[in-house]
Scaffold this motif. Structure first.
Motif, mmCIF file in Angstrom:
data_model
loop_
_atom_site.group_PDB
_atom_site.id
_atom_site.type_symbol
_atom_site.label_atom_id
_atom_site.label_comp_id
_atom_site.label_asym_id
_atom_site.label_seq_id
_atom_site.Cartn_x
_atom_site.Cartn_y
_atom_site.Cartn_z
ATOM 1 N N SER A 144 5.222 5.302 2.078
ATOM 2 C CA SER A 144 4.619 6.625 1.937
ATOM 3 C C SER A 144 5.577 7.573 1.241
ATOM 4 O O SER A 144 6.785 7.328 1.192
ATOM 5 C CB SER A 144 4.261 7.175 3.317
ATOM 6 N N ALA A 145 5.030 8.652 0.698
ATOM 7 C CA ALA A 145 5.869 9.660 0.040
ATOM 8 C C ALA A 145 5.160 11.009 0.024
ATOM 9 O O ALA A 145 3.955 11.091 0.218
ATOM 10 C CB ALA A 145 6.200 9.227 -1.380
ATOM 11 N N ASP A 146 5.958 12.042 -0.221
ATOM 12 C CA ASP A 146 5.469 13.425 -0.223
ATOM 13 C C ASP A 146 5.309 13.889 -1.672
ATOM 14 O O ASP A 146 6.280 13.929 -2.414
ATOM 15 C CB ASP A 146 6.512 14.293 0.497
ATOM 16 N N VAL A 176 0.844 -1.186 0.000
ATOM 17 C CA VAL A 176 0.000 0.000 0.000
ATOM 18 C C VAL A 176 0.885 1.244 0.000
ATOM 19 O O VAL A 176 1.780 1.365 0.832
ATOM 20 C CB VAL A 176 -0.891 0.010 1.265
ATOM 21 N N GLY A 177 0.639 2.160 -0.911
ATOM 22 C CA GLY A 177 1.407 3.412 -0.931
ATOM 23 C C GLY A 177 0.519 4.571 -0.507
ATOM 24 O O GLY A 177 -0.507 4.823 -1.123
ATOM 25 N N VAL A 178 0.913 5.216 0.585
ATOM 26 C CA VAL A 178 0.168 6.399 1.012
ATOM 27 C C VAL A 178 0.883 7.620 0.441
ATOM 28 O O VAL A 178 1.988 7.947 0.839
ATOM 29 C CB VAL A 178 0.085 6.494 2.552
ATOM 30 N N LEU A 179 0.224 8.275 -0.513
ATOM 31 C CA LEU A 179 0.843 9.401 -1.216
ATOM 32 C C LEU A 179 0.100 10.679 -0.837
ATOM 33 O O LEU A 179 -1.085 10.812 -1.109
ATOM 34 C CB LEU A 179 0.753 9.153 -2.725
ATOM 35 N N ASN A 180 0.800 11.587 -0.167
ATOM 36 C CA ASN A 180 0.120 12.839 0.195
ATOM 37 C C ASN A 180 1.107 13.963 0.456
ATOM 38 O O ASN A 180 2.293 13.848 0.159
ATOM 39 C CB ASN A 180 -0.814 12.609 1.388
ATOM 40 N N ASP A 181 0.588 15.039 0.999
ATOM 41 C CA ASP A 181 1.407 16.205 1.315
ATOM 42 C C ASP A 181 1.998 15.987 2.698
ATOM 43 O O ASP A 181 1.272 15.892 3.680
ATOM 44 C CB ASP A 181 0.506 17.444 1.288
ATOM 45 N N ARG A 182 3.311 15.887 2.776
ATOM 46 C CA ARG A 182 3.933 15.641 4.083
ATOM 47 C C ARG A 182 4.677 16.852 4.604
ATOM 48 O O ARG A 182 5.277 16.799 5.677
ATOM 49 C CB ARG A 182 4.871 14.437 3.999
ATOM 50 N N SER A 183 4.676 17.939 3.849
ATOM 51 C CA SER A 183 5.431 19.099 4.314
ATOM 52 C C SER A 183 4.739 20.433 4.067
ATOM 53 O O SER A 183 5.137 21.438 4.615
ATOM 54 C CB SER A 183 6.800 19.106 3.631
ATOM 55 N N GLY A 184 3.712 20.453 3.260
ATOM 56 C CA GLY A 184 3.099 21.724 2.901
ATOM 57 C C GLY A 184 1.818 22.020 3.646
ATOM 58 O O GLY A 184 1.614 21.527 4.760
#
Lengths: 295, 400
Positions: free
Chosen positions: B70-72, B28-36
């Motif tokens: 996960s990734a940003d 499962v890849g959780v792809l979202n905004d991790r810094s903005g």
């Protein structure tokens, strides 16, 4: 009543005033950058993060120590300025003799670290900070409603900008500073402590950023990215004004705020890019900036 | 003797089925905004929610091995697309979750269809994901611009706010939210007086607010989100817009935004969400567990949606003993949804997850018992009413 491109003149007045208000942030921030670049030859990319720290220190003062806005306005620049002094002594000093690029990379890296640390502890959506009660409310000027606080921002930043300009251009301390900028070795030979001057100048530039941060805290959200969003525009302002030019950065700051404000009325979609378009045009015509001297 | 062999046979069968189960392993890849500006409402919290789903589903006991990465995406469609392609092509990701920021979500939607994988979107709002850009590989889980418009927009018009001016974030999401809200406003007999497209992300909205003020519209619709909404509400208060009699409609306000604004500024705001932590015992219990893992911060509806969406996906994997996207997707649309956070619902043919939406009002500081006690519920919008009817979406693979 005449209209300019479909905008009634009254609305235009309001927008011009708003542009000036935003311009005051650009002015105060680009002034700090100009002062630092003038003496240290450092392109201080940490400036945005230091502006953000100013706002955060104000927030912390209020929430942890119960210090009000006015105390923060004085203390926050001192505290953040002091961290600037530490940074200069520990890091910047070591790369002073190297190319601009090293300072740029170092300060850019520092900015990322500082922003990351704040984001880790406080999240990214920001923290509430109220307008001080003395400046709450506003006045109806007929053509627009001017919040008292915004009026205060313009006055405060004008005073700080002019005082800085006066100090650098008209006082003895300023003369030392300018001498050290021109020729540090010779100035030191006259018995002036140039390294101390350099450290204090950096601290002062940083304190200016923190001051702007405290001014911004009640109107923009206090969040770790607040400086990162602004700093790129401010750099464009500095480039347009001419790196290191004190008066240039003040005038360009205010006038670009104005131009940006007007763009928000006539073609809002371009308001985020208009400053960069101007930057390109200025660089084509005057590579050293409007007020800059070619070396 | 007979008993002994029975036992043996049983043990053998259990062993066999165990190994057969263990063959399903999903990534499962959780792809979202991790810094903005959307990091607080999605970010690491969504990853925590995904881990909680795997834990609560007891995936390991059921022989499903789940890896979460996960990734940003930094709110940039190009960055998001690159990561999605890499995840699908090289890293063996089976399902991408979350993806706030509609422009990025639309890009990932397209790539997922191309690669025939599964995309369960929780964070993005554009209703196009189940409309003009719909895909058989996408489920739009938590909310959408149509439901937000129905909720907040509908309520404001009914309360007498019949003339509108929009402040619209200038990208896919803002455009969709303005379009859907304007439609609801006109349908209910209201009028849209104007709109201004604001650069995204923005800091100073005073100029745009002044234009909204000059329009004399009764309602100023904020078709933006996250930091943009926070700044516009803060500055609207400063410029005396609310005091001057104009109403603000925060068309997409998350609980994290209310937390950032403070109740003093946010009080009285009407907003639409599909999840609030303090709704019932189950949501409270889950949110307490979540908050412990998330530095004391309560979950947003986006994070709750990631939990609920992944739980449903795992159910479908268990039922089909497969991770073939076509098979799993068919099962997900066939199985009714049921979890402690969103209750009972279903996934519609076009990928729209159907559940009730809630209209909340932000409490006054005096009504709040402490941090995160922010909303009073003022209405429930039944799923069928909240979301766009299947026939109106214009989804290409739905037979008319």
């Amino acid at each position: 009543m005449f209209e300019l491109l479909g905008i009634p003149p009254q609305a235009l007045f309001g927008q011009v005033l708003l542009g000036l208000i935003n311009g005051s942030f650009y002015a105060i921030l680009s002034l700090g950058l100009a002062v630092i670049f003038g003496l240290l030859n450092i392109i201080n990319f940490t400036h945005g993060a230091q502006y953000m720290m100013g706002a955060f220190v104000a927030w912390m003062g209020l929430n942890y120590l119960g210090l009000n806005y006015w105390a923060a306005l004085v203390l926050s620049p001192i505290v953040v300025g002091f961290t600037g002094v530490v940074i200069e002594r520990l890091l910047l000093k070591r790369i002073a003799h190297l190319d601009h690029l090293y300072g740029l990379l170092l300060t850019f890296g520092l900015a990322l670290i500082v922003q990351g640390l704040f984001r880790n502890s406080y999240g990214s959506s920001g923290l509430p900070y109220q307008i001080p009660p003395q400046l709450a409310g506003g006045h109806n000027l007929g053509f627009m409603f001017l919040p008292n606080y915004r009026g205060w921002v313009v006055i405060a930043s004008l005073v700080v900008c002019l005082a800085t300009w006066f100090m650098i251009e008209k006082t003895k301390l300023g003369a030392y500073l300018r001498a050290a900028t021109e020729n540090p070795t010779l100035t030191q030979a006259f018995g002036i402590n140039v390294p101390l001057l350099v450290t204090l100048t950096y601290g002062f530039g940083v304190a200016l950023a923190a001051f702007a941060g405290v001014l911004a805290a009640p109107i923009y959200s206090v969040n770790p990215n607040m400086g990162a969003d602004l700093i790129i525009v401010v750099f464009a302002v500095v480039v347009i004004g001419g790196m290191g030019s004190i008066l240039g950065s003040i005038i360009t700051g205010f006038s670009l705020g104005l131009i940006e404000g007007l763009t928000k009325v006539f073609y809002p979609e371009a308001s985020a890019t208009v400053i960069f378009i101007i930057m390109v045009l200025v660089l084509l015509v005057k590579p050293a900036g409007l007020f800059g001297r070619t070396a | 003797m007979k008993f002994k062999s029975l036992l043996l046979a049983g043990a053998f069968a259990a062993l066999m089925s165990g190994t057969a189960f263990a063959q399903v392993s999903v990534k499962v890849g959780v792809l979202n905004d991790r810094s903005g500006l959307y990091a607080d409402l999605s970010g690491e919290g969504s990853v925590i929610a995904a881990r909680m789903a795997v834990e609560d589903f007891k995936a390991a006991d059921k022989g499903i091995k789940v890896d979460i990465i996960s990734a940003d995406h930094q709110n940039k469609p190009d960055v998001g697309s690159t990561i999605a392609r890499q995840w699908y092509d090289q890293d063996g990701v089976d399902v991408i979750m979350d993806v706030p920021t509609s422009s990025v979500a639309l890009a990932v939607n397209q790539i997922t269809k191309e690669k025939n994988k599964i995309f369960i979107n929780s964070g993005a709002a554009a209703s196009d994901l189940t409309g003009s850009a719909c895909s058989p590989n996408t489920i739009h889980w938590t909310y959408d611009t149509y439901a937000l418009a129905q909720g907040t927009g509908g309520a404001m018009v009914k309360a007498g706010g019949d003339t509108w001016f929009f402040l619209t974030a200038d990208y896919a999401f803002g455009h969709a939210l303005e379009r859907d809200t304007a439609a609801i406003v006109t349908k209910n007999g209201g009028k849209v007086l104007g709109a201004v497209k604001t650069p995204f992300p923005g800091t100073d909205f005073s100029s745009f607010l002044l234009q909204a003020q000059a329009s004399k519209a009764k309602v100023i619709g904020l078709a933006n989100a996250g930091g943009d909404t926070i700044n516009s509400i803060k500055q609207a208060g400063e410029f005396g817009i609310v005091a001057g009699g104009q109403k603000l409609a925060g068309l997409l306000v998350f609980i994290t935004d209310v937390n950032a604004l403070g109740l003093q500024t946010a009080q009285g705001l009407v907003l639409t969400e599909s999840f609030y932590w303090d709704t019932n015992d189950q949501t409270r219990a889950w949110s307490d567990r979540f908050a412990k893992l998330n530095g004391g911060k309560k979950p947003s509806m986006v994070q709750a949606g990631v939990y609920s969406g992944l739980l449903h996906y795992l159910k479908a994997v268990e039922a089909t003993k497969s991770k073939d996207p076509t098979v799993v997707m068919a099962k997900m649309k066939e199985l009714p949804t049921d979890d402690p956070l969103f209750g009972k619902g279903k996934v519609r043919e076009d990928g729209r997850k159907m559940h009730d939406m809630y209209l909340f009002e932000v409490k006054k500081p005096s009504e709040s018992k402490g941090p995160w006690d922010y909303y009073k519920q003022i209405a429930v919008l039944p799923a069928e009413q909240a979301f766009r009817p299947l026939s109106e979406g214009g989804c290409s693979f739905i037979k008319k």
